[in-house]
Design a protein around this motif. Structure first.
Motif, PDB file in Angstrom:
ATOM      1  N   THR A 145      37.208  20.145  29.717  1.00 25.38           N
ATOM      2  CA  THR A 145      38.156  19.719  30.748  1.00 25.38           C
ATOM      3  C   THR A 145      39.517  19.407  30.129  1.00 25.38           C
ATOM      4  OG1 THR A 145      37.662  17.362  30.558  1.00 25.38           O
ATOM      5  CG2 THR A 145      36.256  18.664  32.066  1.00 25.38           C
ATOM      6  N   THR A 201      49.988  33.145  33.439  1.00 19.70           N
ATOM      7  CA  THR A 201      49.504  31.976  34.172  1.00 19.70           C
ATOM      8  C   THR A 201      50.626  31.206  34.865  1.00 19.70           C
ATOM      9  OG1 THR A 201      49.520  30.795  32.074  1.00 19.70           O
ATOM     10  CG2 THR A 201      47.384  31.592  32.868  1.00 19.70           C
ATOM     11  N   LEU A 231      50.206  27.365  34.882  1.00 15.50           N
ATOM     12  CA  LEU A 231      48.947  26.754  35.323  1.00 15.50           C
ATOM     13  C   LEU A 231      48.259  25.923  34.236  1.00 15.50           C
ATOM     14  CD1 LEU A 231      47.425  29.724  37.377  1.00 15.50           C
ATOM     15  CD2 LEU A 231      48.446  27.610  38.277  1.00 15.50           C
ATOM     16  N   ARG A 241      47.441  22.099  34.686  1.00 13.93           N
ATOM     17  CA  ARG A 241      46.088  21.513  34.599  1.00 13.93           C
ATOM     18  C   ARG A 241      46.111  20.279  33.706  1.00 13.93           C
ATOM     19  NH1 ARG A 241      40.825  23.974  34.232  1.00 13.93           N
ATOM     20  NH2 ARG A 241      41.589  25.549  35.662  1.00 13.93           N
ATOM     21  N   ALA A 274      43.785  35.771  40.999  1.00 19.95           N
ATOM     22  CA  ALA A 274      43.506  34.330  40.936  1.00 19.95           C
ATOM     23  C   ALA A 274      42.393  34.023  39.935  1.00 19.95           C
ATOM     24  CB  ALA A 274      43.139  33.795  42.312  1.00 19.95           C
ATOM     25  N   GLN A 275      41.364  34.859  39.915  1.00 15.13           N
ATOM     26  CA  GLN A 275      40.232  34.604  39.008  1.00 15.13           C
ATOM     27  C   GLN A 275      40.601  34.860  37.550  1.00 15.13           C
ATOM     28  OE1 GLN A 275      40.066  36.245  41.908  1.00 15.13           O
ATOM     29  NE2 GLN A 275      38.749  34.912  43.110  1.00 15.13           N
ATOM     30  N   ARG A 321      43.597  34.498  36.285  1.00 16.71           N
ATOM     31  CA  ARG A 321      44.448  33.372  35.895  1.00 16.71           C
ATOM     32  C   ARG A 321      43.616  32.105  35.665  1.00 16.71           C
ATOM     33  NH1 ARG A 321      50.235  33.612  38.073  1.00 16.71           N
ATOM     34  NH2 ARG A 321      49.769  31.646  39.107  1.00 16.71           N
ATOM     35  N   ALA A 322      42.642  31.844  36.520  1.00 15.18           N
ATOM     36  CA  ALA A 322      41.777  30.662  36.356  1.00 15.18           C
ATOM     37  C   ALA A 322      40.960  30.765  35.071  1.00 15.18           C
ATOM     38  CB  ALA A 322      40.860  30.504  37.565  1.00 15.18           C
ATOM     39  N   ALA A 323      40.422  31.940  34.789  1.00 16.25           N
ATOM     40  CA  ALA A 323      39.643  32.142  33.562  1.00 16.25           C
ATOM     41  C   ALA A 323      40.526  31.975  32.331  1.00 16.25           C
ATOM     42  CB  ALA A 323      38.986  33.525  33.575  1.00 16.25           C
ATOM     43  N   THR A 324      41.776  32.395  32.439  1.00 15.60           N
ATOM     44  CA  THR A 324      42.724  32.251  31.328  1.00 15.60           C
ATOM     45  C   THR A 324      43.000  30.780  31.042  1.00 15.60           C
ATOM     46  OG1 THR A 324      43.731  34.392  31.843  1.00 15.60           O
ATOM     47  CG2 THR A 324      45.051  32.852  30.537  1.00 15.60           C
ATOM     48  N   VAL A 325      43.197  29.986  32.089  1.00 18.67           N
ATOM     49  CA  VAL A 325      43.425  28.549  31.903  1.00 18.67           C
ATOM     50  C   VAL A 325      42.213  27.919  31.221  1.00 18.67           C
ATOM     51  CG1 VAL A 325      43.764  26.337  33.087  1.00 18.67           C
ATOM     52  CG2 VAL A 325      45.024  28.362  33.847  1.00 18.67           C
ATOM     53  N   ASP A 326      41.023  28.217  31.701  1.00 19.68           N
ATOM     54  CA  ASP A 326      39.804  27.646  31.112  1.00 19.68           C
ATOM     55  C   ASP A 326      39.675  28.024  29.634  1.00 19.68           C
ATOM     56  OD1 ASP A 326      39.121  26.501  33.544  1.00 19.68           O
ATOM     57  OD2 ASP A 326      37.710  28.100  34.084  1.00 19.68           O
TER      58      ASP A 326
END
Length: 156
Positions: free
Chosen positions: A3, A25, A28, A32, A136-137, A139-144
């Motif tokens: 996290t 991203t 993003l 986060r 969107a997915q 970009r979200a996977a990149t942030v994680d």
């Protein structure tokens, strides 16, 4: 999955601030991190360098590197991470550049993201093929994944 709060705690424990250099991203990752209350003691800044001109002006990316390798490359991710470190008070910087989609090409497909992570000991890069998950997915996977890289480096 690591996290943002865990990454911030690791940065605090190491006594370093974090900087991000983000293309695909669009901010993003730093978003986060700064969603977490009290993050100002561990986050220095985020560079959103979506255009090639922004990468050159804000991060000092060399035009010849862009010409030789293109914006979506580990070479550019490395220069972005090093530039963010040099242009901030941070002790660690993560950079991302990729094809979130839709689109891409045979040579640079949708879902390819190049990561760079820089600290006082140098820079490390890697490329992840997330595949055509949708913008969107990806970009979200990149942030994680960027948060995972930050955590790994801060634990090392």
């Amino acid at each position: 999955m690591t996290t943002a709060a865990e990454v911030l705690e690791l940065a605090r424990a190491r006594g370093v601030m974090i900087a991000t250099a983000e293309s695909c991203t669009g901010g993003l990752i730093v978003g986060r991190l700064t969603d977490v209350p009290g993050s100002s003691d561990a986050v220095d800044r985020g560079f959103v360098t979506y255009s090639n001109a922004a990468k050159i002006e804000m991060l000092g990316i060399r035009p010849e590197t862009l010409e030789a390798h293109g914006a979506v490359s580990e070479e550019i991710a490395a220069e972005m991470a090093k530039g963010a470190l040099a242009r901030s008070a941070a002790g660690i910087a993560v950079a991302v550049t990729g094809i979130a989609g839709p689109g891409g090409s045979e040579h640079k497909p949708e879902g390819r993201v190049c990561f760079g992570i820089a600290n006082a000991w140098g820079v490390r890069t890697e490329t992840v093929e997330f595949g055509p998950l949708g913008r969107a997915q990806v970009r979200a996977a990149t942030v994680d994944h960027a948060l995972e890289l930050l955590a790994e480096s801060l634990r090392a």
